[in-house]
Write a protein that holds these residues in place. Structure first.
Motif, short mmCIF file in Angstrom:
data_model
loop_
_atom_site.label_atom_id
_atom_site.label_comp_id
_atom_site.label_asym_id
_atom_site.label_seq_id
_atom_site.Cartn_x
_atom_site.Cartn_y
_atom_site.Cartn_z
N THR A 5 0.85 -1.20 0.00
CA THR A 5 0.00 0.00 0.00
C THR A 5 0.88 1.24 0.00
O THR A 5 2.10 1.18 0.23
CB THR A 5 -0.91 0.03 1.25
N ALA A 6 0.24 2.38 -0.24
CA ALA A 6 0.98 3.64 -0.22
C ALA A 6 1.61 3.87 1.16
O ALA A 6 2.77 4.27 1.27
CB ALA A 6 0.05 4.80 -0.58
N TYR A 10 -3.70 10.69 4.01
CA TYR A 10 -4.00 9.39 3.41
C TYR A 10 -5.51 9.22 3.24
O TYR A 10 -5.96 8.68 2.21
CB TYR A 10 -3.44 8.26 4.28
N ARG A 35 -6.66 10.99 0.21
CA ARG A 35 -6.36 10.26 -1.02
C ARG A 35 -7.41 9.18 -1.27
O ARG A 35 -7.79 8.91 -2.43
CB ARG A 35 -4.96 9.64 -0.92
N ILE A 36 -7.88 8.54 -0.21
CA ILE A 36 -8.94 7.53 -0.35
C ILE A 36 -10.21 8.19 -0.87
O ILE A 36 -10.86 7.70 -1.80
CB ILE A 36 -9.20 6.83 1.00
N GLY A 61 -10.49 8.87 -4.41
CA GLY A 61 -10.70 7.73 -5.30
C GLY A 61 -9.54 6.78 -5.44
O GLY A 61 -9.62 5.79 -6.18
N GLU A 62 -8.46 7.03 -4.72
CA GLU A 62 -7.28 6.19 -4.85
C GLU A 62 -7.46 4.86 -4.12
O GLU A 62 -8.08 4.80 -3.06
CB GLU A 62 -6.07 6.95 -4.29
N SER A 63 -6.90 3.79 -4.67
CA SER A 63 -6.94 2.46 -4.04
C SER A 63 -5.59 2.16 -3.38
O SER A 63 -4.58 2.82 -3.65
CB SER A 63 -7.24 1.39 -5.08
N ASP A 64 -5.59 1.14 -2.53
CA ASP A 64 -4.35 0.65 -1.90
C ASP A 64 -3.60 1.77 -1.19
O ASP A 64 -2.37 1.91 -1.33
CB ASP A 64 -3.43 0.01 -2.95
N VAL A 65 -4.32 2.53 -0.40
CA VAL A 65 -3.69 3.66 0.30
C VAL A 65 -3.24 3.24 1.70
O VAL A 65 -2.05 3.21 2.00
CB VAL A 65 -4.66 4.87 0.38
N LYS A 90 -10.10 -0.56 -1.65
CA LYS A 90 -10.78 0.61 -1.07
C LYS A 90 -11.62 0.18 0.12
O LYS A 90 -12.10 -0.96 0.17
CB LYS A 90 -11.68 1.27 -2.12
#
Length: 502
Positions: free
Chosen positions: A44-45, A76, A79-80, A83-87, A92
């Motif tokens: 993940t990020a 973080y 960012r979720i 719409g970001e995944s794997d944060v 999600k």
């Protein structure tokens, strides 16, 4: 006995047997969770930013992952929401639990596909532990109510979002839904008073056996039922046998609640939070709540006196001591890392590990260096209630008065009384005696004439309800802080001071 109660007993026995396996190996249970979390979030990020690929053990983890609050985690979360995944965790979140922050405004806490079982199974297992120990399962055959927020969910960043209690409504097992009241339509009503009117109307003639909710809001429900029927709850609901609660210390509400019921019923205490279901009461015979060590959360504990320092001691479960106050830190498969939820806990048993919630990190009074905490004021209030058994209270909060118009500064106890003390001075003296016993700094301030004895300010019995309504937080899972280091709440709630004491 109905089919549900019959089938629940072997399930309860099996659940407790499985539970005992990890409870007897608590360090291994937490090690297994730790390894699963690190491997699950390595790509993940957050995992990349904090070098999860280099983390082999807890000591490594502490070097790479600092303790943080919501504001530290917020970039973080943003960012979720974008719409970001794997944060913070793979994929999600399934939900975002919406909760009010004291400094952060609205907070959004992720609930993932992997963390949902923690919320569902912990609540279910609390009931199954009760059934296994007592043999009482008949409550499953009658109507059950979960006083909660609206299950209507919005979307934030394409993710279903709402209050935890509303989200939890979507997690109720299907086999319990047929027993659940009120109707979905009533549960969706946002205004608490309108909602309560509908709940009373829908449950008035039902065979209620199980009631769950935060004690002050359950008391409001009971008061309206009594007003409408002229009966005690036990007469209105003869099958009512089990009360489940969480969110606040039950002790100050116990006497009035049971007086409204008209008989003793069993109760189960739980410790749910938007960040995770932490613990539940697994025994009617033992003190404390069983901490959920195998449920997707790796726990850390920071001695309260070190919290906020540059390099505080961080302990895993194997190093905690009994009777010591710790700030609770979570790492979870919801994507929380080194996350302080703001609670303080104290262990009362290590075989198995059971704890009590002792207060909130930011909820204390130290206007004069005394650092009085929630656990201490609740114990002082309980002592005063035992000294003056005629007294019934609905709620209370404590705040410092640093600049009184006359005399020395003091702690002001703002108390909503259902039944006033015969002797208010005696009641206040009992509070002072117990608080002085529990907190030596508080005693020294009074003995040294820095402050004077506590001042008890009687409020209307519905003062806190009216206050919560005035700020738009009546009902649901909202709670009044037990104490504060300022007068933001205290000065506003004096509007509901009893007329004869103005």
């Amino acid at each position: 006995m109905g089919l549900k109660s019959i089938l629940s007993k072997p399930l309860a026995k099996y659940t407790v047997k499985q539970q005992n396996k990890w409870a007897k190996q608590p360090v291994k249970a937490q090690d297994d969770v730790f390894k699963s979390l690190i491997s699950g979030a390595e790509h993940t990020a957050f995992g990349k930013d904090h070098n999860f690929n280099e983390i082999k053990n807890y000591e490594d983890f502490k070097k790479h992952v600092p303790i943080r609050d919501y504001e530290d985690l917020r970039p973080y979360i943003d960012r979720i929401i974008a719409g970001e995944s794997d944060v913070l965790w793979k994929g999600k979140p399934t939900y975002l639990a919406k909760t009010s922050g004291t400094t952060s405004g609205m907070k959004y806490i992720p609930i993932t596909k992997d963390s949902i079982p923690n919320h569902i199974n912990s609540a279910k297992n609390a009931m199954l532990n009760y059934i296994a120990e007592t043999g009482n399962a008949e409550f499953l055959d009658h109507k059950m109510i979960f006083l909660s927020g609206s299950p209507v969910l919005d979307k934030v960043g394409g993710i279903l979002t709402g209050r935890l209690s509303g989200i939890s409504n979507h997690m109720v097992p299907s086999y319990l839904k047929k027993n659940q009241v009120p109707t979905y339509e009533t549960n969706c009503i946002e205004d608490w008073e309108d909602k309560l009117d509908n709940i009373v109307r829908e449950t008035f003639d039902e065979s209620m056996s199980f009631i769950s909710g935060i004690p002050p809001w359950v008391q409001m429900y009971f008061d309206q039922l009594e007003e409408k029927s002229g009966k005690k709850i036990a007469d209105l609901f003869p099958n009512f046998s089990l009360f489940m609660y969480g969110g606040v210390n039950f002790a100050p509400y116990r006497e009035k609640l049971f007086d409204s019921i008209g008989k003793k019923v069993d109760s189960i205490e739980t410790y749910p939070a938007s960040e995770g279901f932490i613990a539940f009461q697994d025994s009617q015979k033992e003190d404390g709540l069983l901490i959920q060590l195998n449920s997707g959360i790796f726990f850390e504990f920071v001695p309260v006196e070190e919290y906020g320092s540059d390099n505080p001691t961080r302990l895993s479960i194997k190093d905690v001591e009994l009777g010591k106050n710790y700030a609770l830190i979570l790492n979870s498969n919801a994507g929380l890392w080194g996350y302080s939820i703001g609670d303080t806990v104290k262990f009362v048993s290590k075989d198995p590990y059971r704890l009590v919630v002792s207060g909130r990190i930011k909820h204390y009074i130290s206007a004069f260096g005394e650092h009085v905490i929630g656990e201490e004021v609740e114990k002082a209030m309980n002592h005063a209630l035992s000294v003056c058994p005629e007294v019934k209270i609905t709620e209370f909060s404590v705040a410092p008065q640093v600049n009184p118009t006359e005399g020395l500064p003091y702690h002001e106890w703002l108390v909503s009384f259902e039944q006033l003390p015969n002797d208010l001075d005696k009641f206040g003296k009992a509070i002072d005696e117990k608080l002085s016993e529990l907190n030596g700094y508080y005693k020294d301030l009074i003995v040294g004439s820095i402050t004077r004895n506590a001042v008890i300010t009687p409020l209307q019995k519905d003062a806190f309800q009216q206050y919560m309504k005035s700020i738009g937080k009546l009902g649901g899972q909202n709670k009044v802080p037990r104490l504060a280091n300022n007068r933001d709440i205290a000065d506003k709630i004096l509007e509901w001071k009893l007329e004869e004491t103005k």
